[in-house]
Design a protein around this motif. Structure first.
Motif, PDB file in Angstrom:
ATOM      1  N   CYS A  35      15.135 -23.623  -7.168  1.00  0.00           N
ATOM      2  CA  CYS A  35      15.470 -22.368  -6.504  1.00  0.00           C
ATOM      3  C   CYS A  35      14.520 -21.280  -6.996  1.00  0.00           C
ATOM      4  CB  CYS A  35      16.917 -21.981  -6.784  1.00  0.00           C
ATOM      5  SG  CYS A  35      17.419 -20.436  -5.973  1.00  0.00           S
ATOM      6  N   PRO A  36      13.885 -20.529  -6.091  1.00  0.00           N
ATOM      7  CA  PRO A  36      12.891 -19.536  -6.526  1.00  0.00           C
ATOM      8  C   PRO A  36      13.500 -18.246  -7.059  1.00  0.00           C
ATOM      9  CG  PRO A  36      13.079 -19.512  -4.136  1.00  0.00           C
ATOM     10  CD  PRO A  36      13.981 -20.623  -4.622  1.00  0.00           C
ATOM     11  N   ARG A  37      14.797 -18.046  -6.897  1.00  0.00           N
ATOM     12  CA  ARG A  37      15.391 -16.788  -7.332  1.00  0.00           C
ATOM     13  C   ARG A  37      15.418 -16.713  -8.858  1.00  0.00           C
ATOM     14  NH1 ARG A  37      20.433 -15.901  -3.048  1.00  0.00           N
ATOM     15  NH2 ARG A  37      19.098 -15.276  -1.296  1.00  0.00           N
ATOM     16  N   PRO A  38      14.891 -15.611  -9.427  1.00  0.00           N
ATOM     17  CA  PRO A  38      14.817 -15.511 -10.897  1.00  0.00           C
ATOM     18  C   PRO A  38      16.173 -15.601 -11.579  1.00  0.00           C
ATOM     19  CG  PRO A  38      13.469 -13.819  -9.834  1.00  0.00           C
ATOM     20  CD  PRO A  38      14.293 -14.453  -8.748  1.00  0.00           C
ATOM     21  N   GLN A  39      17.236 -15.119 -10.913  1.00  0.00           N
ATOM     22  CA  GLN A  39      18.554 -15.137 -11.549  1.00  0.00           C
ATOM     23  C   GLN A  39      19.260 -16.481 -11.387  1.00  0.00           C
ATOM     24  OE1 GLN A  39      17.720 -13.566  -8.839  1.00  0.00           O
ATOM     25  NE2 GLN A  39      19.346 -13.447  -7.299  1.00  0.00           N
ATOM     26  N   CYS A  40      18.625 -17.417 -10.702  1.00  0.00           N
ATOM     27  CA  CYS A  40      19.245 -18.733 -10.484  1.00  0.00           C
ATOM     28  C   CYS A  40      18.436 -19.833 -11.165  1.00  0.00           C
ATOM     29  CB  CYS A  40      19.389 -18.995  -8.983  1.00  0.00           C
ATOM     30  SG  CYS A  40      20.137 -20.600  -8.597  1.00  0.00           S
ATOM     31  N   ARG A  41      17.270 -20.159 -10.583  1.00  0.00           N
ATOM     32  CA  ARG A  41      16.374 -21.173 -11.143  1.00  0.00           C
ATOM     33  C   ARG A  41      17.026 -22.541 -11.267  1.00  0.00           C
ATOM     34  NH1 ARG A  41      11.278 -19.484 -10.326  1.00  0.00           N
ATOM     35  NH2 ARG A  41      10.827 -17.508 -11.355  1.00  0.00           N
ATOM     36  N   ARG A  42      18.020 -22.828 -10.426  1.00  0.00           N
ATOM     37  CA  ARG A  42      18.650 -24.151 -10.496  1.00  0.00           C
ATOM     38  C   ARG A  42      17.651 -25.226 -10.062  1.00  0.00           C
ATOM     39  NH1 ARG A  42      23.360 -21.140  -8.921  1.00  0.00           N
ATOM     40  NH2 ARG A  42      25.210 -21.723 -10.140  1.00  0.00           N
ATOM     41  N   ILE A  43      17.782 -26.405 -10.645  1.00  0.00           N
ATOM     42  CA  ILE A  43      17.057 -27.590 -10.208  1.00  0.00           C
ATOM     43  C   ILE A  43      17.975 -28.362  -9.279  1.00  0.00           C
ATOM     44  CG2 ILE A  43      15.860 -29.680 -10.905  1.00  0.00           C
ATOM     45  CD1 ILE A  43      14.485 -27.133 -11.792  1.00  0.00           C
ATOM     46  N   ILE A  83      17.118 -20.014 -20.956  1.00  0.00           N
ATOM     47  CA  ILE A  83      18.091 -20.459 -19.963  1.00  0.00           C
ATOM     48  C   ILE A  83      17.740 -21.854 -19.490  1.00  0.00           C
ATOM     49  CG2 ILE A  83      19.033 -20.021 -17.680  1.00  0.00           C
ATOM     50  CD1 ILE A  83      18.585 -17.087 -18.114  1.00  0.00           C
ATOM     51  N   ILE A  84      18.661 -22.776 -19.641  1.00  0.00           N
ATOM     52  CA  ILE A  84      18.489 -24.134 -19.144  1.00  0.00           C
ATOM     53  C   ILE A  84      19.134 -24.215 -17.765  1.00  0.00           C
ATOM     54  CG2 ILE A  84      18.938 -26.571 -19.557  1.00  0.00           C
ATOM     55  CD1 ILE A  84      19.200 -25.911 -22.509  1.00  0.00           C
ATOM     56  N   PRO A  85      18.378 -24.452 -16.708  1.00  0.00           N
ATOM     57  CA  PRO A  85      18.946 -24.410 -15.372  1.00  0.00           C
ATOM     58  C   PRO A  85      19.880 -25.583 -15.112  1.00  0.00           C
ATOM     59  CG  PRO A  85      16.706 -25.221 -15.278  1.00  0.00           C
ATOM     60  CD  PRO A  85      16.960 -24.810 -16.704  1.00  0.00           C
ATOM     61  N   ASP A  86      20.873 -25.338 -14.259  1.00  0.00           N
ATOM     62  CA  ASP A  86      21.761 -26.410 -13.841  1.00  0.00           C
ATOM     63  C   ASP A  86      20.979 -27.416 -12.997  1.00  0.00           C
ATOM     64  OD1 ASP A  86      23.830 -25.109 -15.057  1.00  0.00           O
ATOM     65  OD2 ASP A  86      24.436 -24.041 -13.258  1.00  0.00           O
ATOM     66  N   ILE A  87      21.300 -28.680 -13.167  1.00  0.00           N
ATOM     67  CA  ILE A  87      20.727 -29.751 -12.345  1.00  0.00           C
ATOM     68  C   ILE A  87      21.862 -30.315 -11.517  1.00  0.00           C
ATOM     69  CG2 ILE A  87      19.504 -31.947 -12.357  1.00  0.00           C
ATOM     70  CD1 ILE A  87      18.397 -31.218 -15.087  1.00  0.00           C
ATOM     71  N   ILE A  88      21.851 -30.019 -10.233  1.00  0.00           N
ATOM     72  CA  ILE A  88      22.986 -30.339  -9.384  1.00  0.00           C
ATOM     73  C   ILE A  88      22.520 -31.054  -8.129  1.00  0.00           C
ATOM     74  CG2 ILE A  88      24.494 -28.483 -10.191  1.00  0.00           C
ATOM     75  CD1 ILE A  88      23.514 -26.804  -7.902  1.00  0.00           C
ATOM     76  N   PRO A  89      23.301 -32.027  -7.642  1.00  0.00           N
ATOM     77  CA  PRO A  89      22.993 -32.673  -6.360  1.00  0.00           C
ATOM     78  C   PRO A  89      23.523 -31.838  -5.197  1.00  0.00           C
ATOM     79  CG  PRO A  89      24.868 -33.746  -7.395  1.00  0.00           C
ATOM     80  CD  PRO A  89      24.414 -32.673  -8.355  1.00  0.00           C
ATOM     81  N   VAL A  90      22.710 -31.650  -4.187  1.00  0.00           N
ATOM     82  CA  VAL A  90      23.092 -30.873  -3.011  1.00  0.00           C
ATOM     83  C   VAL A  90      22.653 -31.639  -1.766  1.00  0.00           C
ATOM     84  CG1 VAL A  90      22.746 -28.726  -1.731  1.00  0.00           C
ATOM     85  CG2 VAL A  90      22.919 -28.674  -4.214  1.00  0.00           C
ATOM     86  N   PRO A  91      23.541 -31.853  -0.796  1.00  0.00           N
ATOM     87  CA  PRO A  91      23.132 -32.536   0.434  1.00  0.00           C
ATOM     88  C   PRO A  91      22.347 -31.592   1.331  1.00  0.00           C
ATOM     89  CG  PRO A  91      25.429 -31.901   0.566  1.00  0.00           C
ATOM     90  CD  PRO A  91      24.986 -31.551  -0.821  1.00  0.00           C
ATOM     91  N   PRO A  92      21.403 -32.107   2.112  1.00  0.00           N
ATOM     92  CA  PRO A  92      20.673 -31.243   3.039  1.00  0.00           C
ATOM     93  C   PRO A  92      21.571 -30.818   4.202  1.00  0.00           C
ATOM     94  CG  PRO A  92      20.057 -33.531   3.364  1.00  0.00           C
ATOM     95  CD  PRO A  92      20.958 -33.499   2.162  1.00  0.00           C
ATOM     96  N   ILE A  93      21.182 -29.739   4.865  1.00  0.00           N
ATOM     97  CA  ILE A  93      21.928 -29.267   6.032  1.00  0.00           C
ATOM     98  C   ILE A  93      21.615 -30.175   7.215  1.00  0.00           C
ATOM     99  CG2 ILE A  93      22.232 -27.346   7.631  1.00  0.00           C
ATOM    100  CD1 ILE A  93      21.597 -25.451   5.368  1.00  0.00           C
ATOM    101  N   ARG A  94      22.631 -30.780   7.781  1.00  0.00           N
ATOM    102  CA  ARG A  94      22.459 -31.715   8.886  1.00  0.00           C
ATOM    103  C   ARG A  94      22.421 -30.982  10.224  1.00  0.00           C
ATOM    104  NH1 ARG A  94      27.714 -35.118   7.786  1.00  0.00           N
ATOM    105  NH2 ARG A  94      28.431 -32.945   7.807  1.00  0.00           N
ATOM    106  N   PRO A  95      21.865 -31.576  11.259  1.00  0.00           N
ATOM    107  CA  PRO A  95      21.845 -30.920  12.581  1.00  0.00           C
ATOM    108  C   PRO A  95      23.238 -30.579  13.087  1.00  0.00           C
ATOM    109  CG  PRO A  95      20.311 -32.757  12.546  1.00  0.00           C
ATOM    110  CD  PRO A  95      21.072 -32.821  11.258  1.00  0.00           C
ATOM    111  N   GLU A  96      24.235 -31.413  12.788  1.00  0.00           N
ATOM    112  CA  GLU A  96      25.587 -31.135  13.260  1.00  0.00           C
ATOM    113  C   GLU A  96      26.228 -29.963  12.517  1.00  0.00           C
ATOM    114  OE1 GLU A  96      25.718 -35.064  10.869  1.00  0.00           O
ATOM    115  OE2 GLU A  96      24.418 -34.058  12.337  1.00  0.00           O
ATOM    116  N   ASP A  97      25.633 -29.557  11.382  1.00  0.00           N
ATOM    117  CA  ASP A  97      26.153 -28.400  10.653  1.00  0.00           C
ATOM    118  C   ASP A  97      25.668 -27.076  11.244  1.00  0.00           C
ATOM    119  OD1 ASP A  97      27.403 -30.132   8.874  1.00  0.00           O
ATOM    120  OD2 ASP A  97      25.656 -30.191   7.547  1.00  0.00           O
ATOM    121  N   LEU A  98      24.684 -27.135  12.123  1.00  0.00           N
ATOM    122  CA  LEU A  98      24.115 -25.923  12.702  1.00  0.00           C
ATOM    123  C   LEU A  98      24.983 -25.424  13.845  1.00  0.00           C
ATOM    124  CD1 LEU A  98      20.360 -26.988  12.809  1.00  0.00           C
ATOM    125  CD2 LEU A  98      21.544 -25.727  11.024  1.00  0.00           C
ATOM    126  N   PRO A  99      24.901 -24.121  14.161  1.00  0.00           N
ATOM    127  CA  PRO A  99      25.663 -23.584  15.301  1.00  0.00           C
ATOM    128  C   PRO A  99      25.271 -24.279  16.601  1.00  0.00           C
ATOM    129  CG  PRO A  99      24.805 -21.819  13.927  1.00  0.00           C
ATOM    130  CD  PRO A  99      24.171 -23.081  13.431  1.00  0.00           C
TER     131      PRO A  99
END
Length: 250
Positions: free
Chosen positions: A106-114, A21-37
């Motif tokens: 990602c540490p999940r065995p079924q994901c392993r995305r980079i 399995i070749i993991p997906d390499i995807i850009p993801v933005p971090p969660i910002r303070p304004e995104d929190l409740p």
């Protein structure tokens, strides 16, 4: 949240090659303070950021993260500790990484995305510096399979010794360079062996008389010889990790 998107497979079949399995390499933005409740101090219920179910945080207001009883996913309710930040993987796993981290797995065995963590960099002259940074990083990195645990991870093209982030074992991505290093240490070991044997036999009469300095010298040369022999064996026995690109390290 769209129910159909939750039913999609985490890894598509197009990312599988010869059983690996070749993991997906995807850009993801971090969660910002304004995104929190907001207004955590006055509200005892908040909506899960994954499934939308209400979570009772009456006795959990001092925590940074709470777990949803419906989907079992974590939801941050406070900013990450100093020097850390939250990132949400597309599989909904909440990750905590260093504030300066650029890529995480990602540490999940079924994901392993980079995951490439996209920083909020300002734009200048209509040029997206963050996009340029991601592009430059992808061009200087390659995905390889660990020779020990067969997990995949990103690795810089400028290096040749790789430590797997999953099993923490060391391997090589350049067999030619490994063999060359092994031969170099072998030659040095043979030279040290000749020097050590010559010194030992040449000073044997003095060491029998109890000259401590020659005994220390012999022991010192023996230790150096053992170290170089160890490095020789290490490089010759070093396992080779395979790259997803055959010409990545040639």
């Amino acid at each position: 949240m769209d129910g159909n998107s939750e039913r999609r497979p985490l890894l598509s079949s197009s990312n599988q090659s010869s059983g690996q399995i070749i993991p997906d390499i995807i850009p993801v933005p971090p969660i910002r303070p304004e995104d929190l409740p907001q207004n955590i101090g006055t509200n005892n219920l908040l909506a899960c950021l994954v499934c939308g179910s209400m979570i009772d945080i009456t006795v959990k207001k001092d925590q940074h993260v709470v777990k949803c009883d419906n989907c079992n996913e974590a939801t941050p309710i406070r900013p990450a500790p100093s020097g850390r930040r939250f990132v949400r993987c597309p599989c909904n796993c909440l990750l905590v990484c260093n504030e300066t981290a650029f890529r995480i797995s990602c540490p999940r065995p079924q994901c392993r995305r980079i995951i490439i963590v996209k920083s909020d960099l300002p734009t200048n002259n209509n040029n997206n510096r963050s996009g340029d940074l991601d592009s430059n990083y992808e061009q200087s990195s390659v995905s390889i399979f660990c020779a020990h645990c067969h997990s995949s991870f990103l690795f810089s093209r400028d290096e040749w010794l790789a430590r797997c982030p999953h099993c923490r074992k060391l391997s090589s991505v350049n067999p030619k360079l490994s063999r060359m290093r092994g031969f170099i240490f072998l030659i040095i070991s043979l030279i040290l062996l000749v020097i050590a044997l010559g010194t030992i036999f040449g000073t044997m009469a003095r060491t029998r008389l109890g000259y401590g300095g020659f005994i220390v010298l012999d022991i010192f040369l023996a230790i150096i010889f053992i170290y170089f022999i160890y490095r020789t064996i290490f490089y010759f026995r070093l396992k080779i990790s395979k790259s997803t690109q055959s010409n990545a390290f040639t």
